[in-house]
Design an enzyme around this catalytic site. Structure first.
Site: not given
Ligand code: IMP
Length: 423
Positions: A13, A16, A40-41, A224
């Protein structure tokens, strides 16, 4: 032509999407290399706010080609929704959105497995976005996955059925309350598959190889953040892919010696969504103010993001692992009005002061050591040149650059494309 790389240096977040959109005018191809619709971009321009999950952030530039790389995992249902939301922009996806045959597909049962796994963990849950990311990458490395290229063969539905049956047995094994109607989920899944079949599937590593020979400029887009990397992040509270620079090589088939600039994006403070250690997290008015002013809610799940001061120890680690050559500081405007700002420059760990991330980074083991800075009062969002920024902000920026030994080339002072200061 060399490939540039853009990635997040914190827990995601960082902004990017905005920067990829801003930089796309300099590139022929934008290629996403890992993650899936857990991302979520957010992009803002001409009064429009748009959130992308799987589609690369260069999509709004008609001249750019957007590649979804082999390292990405695709949920056809979410992908279809993204395409529908883009319909009003009159974009020609057939020519500008290409999908790697080697990208893995998120099945409805992957999402259910994610939910079952998280529920079974109770308080120790990862805080996953529940988009099925972990189970899909598990099937990839377990050599059971279904890939986009499989959709070009008639027998893919047999493979699908076998895998979905196995997943259902696993869901039962978890023995937790996960309600679902697979028939309904499958209906929308198969429908979405038919619709994405109208897009071009490519051997993306070959495509990108040829593009380099043809002197095309390529920007590899990460999702991420580095501290969510499966190897180098705050394991097990991480995502399931390599979010760091090496992920661009495996997620696109780009050779390491072809990477030139590595753009590292960070927020002027720190946020994290989901569970896991966060040494500089604030539970006071300052944290609440960052959350409110910065509108810190997850773009994918809407969950409130945890907020805290900038953690330079963690940032240094991310710069090191990624080989960052240029930094981009986001959301400087959110810090306007704070009387005092703090930056974590070390941790107190087991009675000692350390300047690296220890293996066991649990919050109770660590106490951040802060350096204080004077804040600035004025709204900086209308500034368009660096020199006109308040001196206290310039001091804050200079300190970060000196500590990280990397220049900050872009300072973002608002969410809109226009609110960007290039130095
Ligand atoms: P998952 O990848 O959805 O399984 O999530 C694993 C961890 O990564 C969790 O703490 C999510 O909140 C975090 N996470 C996954 N994708 C994002 C992102 O795009 N932005 C921020 N945190 C993320």
């Amino acid at each position: 032509m060399a490939v540039d790389l853009l990635l997040g240096l914190q827990w995601g977040d960082e902004g990017k999407g905005k920067i990829v959109d801003y930089l796309t005018k300099n590139y022929n191809i934008i290629a996403r290399f890992q993650g899936g619709p857990n991302a979520g971009h957010t992009l803002e321009f001409d009064g429009i706010k748009h959130v992308l999950h799987t589609i690369p952030s260069g999509i709004f530039h008609k001249e750019a080609v957007n590649v979804v790389g082999n390292g990405v995992v695709i949920d056809p249902v979410i992908f279809q929704k993204e395409l529908n939301a883009l319909a009003k922009f009159n974009l020609d996806f057939k020519e500008t959105l290409l999908i790697s045959r080697k990208a893995h597909i998120i099945l409805p049962t992957h999402r259910l497995l994610d939910a079952a796994s998280e529920t079974s963990k109770g308080k120790a849950k990862i805080g996953s976005t529940l988009k099925g990311i972990g189970p899909t990458y598990m099937d990839k490395t377990g050599r059971n996955g279904i890939r986009i290229g499989d959709l070009e063969f008639d027998n893919w539905k047999e493979k699908y059925r076998q895998l979905a049956n196995k997943h259902q047995a696993l869901i039962e094994f978890y023995n937790v309350d996960v309600q679902y109607n697979l028939k309904e989920l499958e209906h929308e899944f198969f429908e979405a598959i038919e619709s994405i079949k109208s897009l071009q599937f490519i051997d993306s590593e070959e495509y990108l190889h040829q593009a380099q020979i043809d002197n095309k400029t390529i920007l590899a887009e990460g999702a991420q953040g580095s501290l969510l990397d499966i190897d180098f992040g705050t394991y097990p509270f991480v995502t399931s892919s390599n979010t760091t620079a090496a992920g661009a090589c495996t997620g696109l088939g780009i050779a390491p010696n072809k990477i030139k600039n590595v753009f590292g994006i960070f927020k002027a403070y720190t946020t994290r969504v989901g569970s896991g250690p966060f040494p500089t997290e604030l539970f006071d008015e300052d944290g609440a103010r960052m959350a409110k002013v910065g509108n810190e809610f997850g773009a994918t799940t809407g969950r409130p993001r945890r907020c805290g001061w900038l953690d330079l120890v963690a940032l240094k680690y991310a710069v090191q692992v990624n080989g960052v050559t240029e930094l981009m500081m986001m959301k400087g405007d959110v810090l306007s009005g704070f009387k005092t700002l703090k930056v974590c420059v070390a941790y107190k760990y087991k009675g000692e002061e350390i300047q690296h991330l220890p293996y066991n980074i649990e919050a109770e083991n660590l106490e951040p050591v802060y350096k204080e800075f004077k804040g600035w009062k004025e709204d900086i969002s209308k500034h368009s040149d660096f020199d006109s920024l308040p001196q206290t902000l310039k001091d804050y920026i200079k300190f970060i650059e000196d500590e990280l030994h990397v220049p900050i080339k872009i300072v973002s002072v608002g969410p809109d494309r226009k609110e960007t200061i290039l130095r």
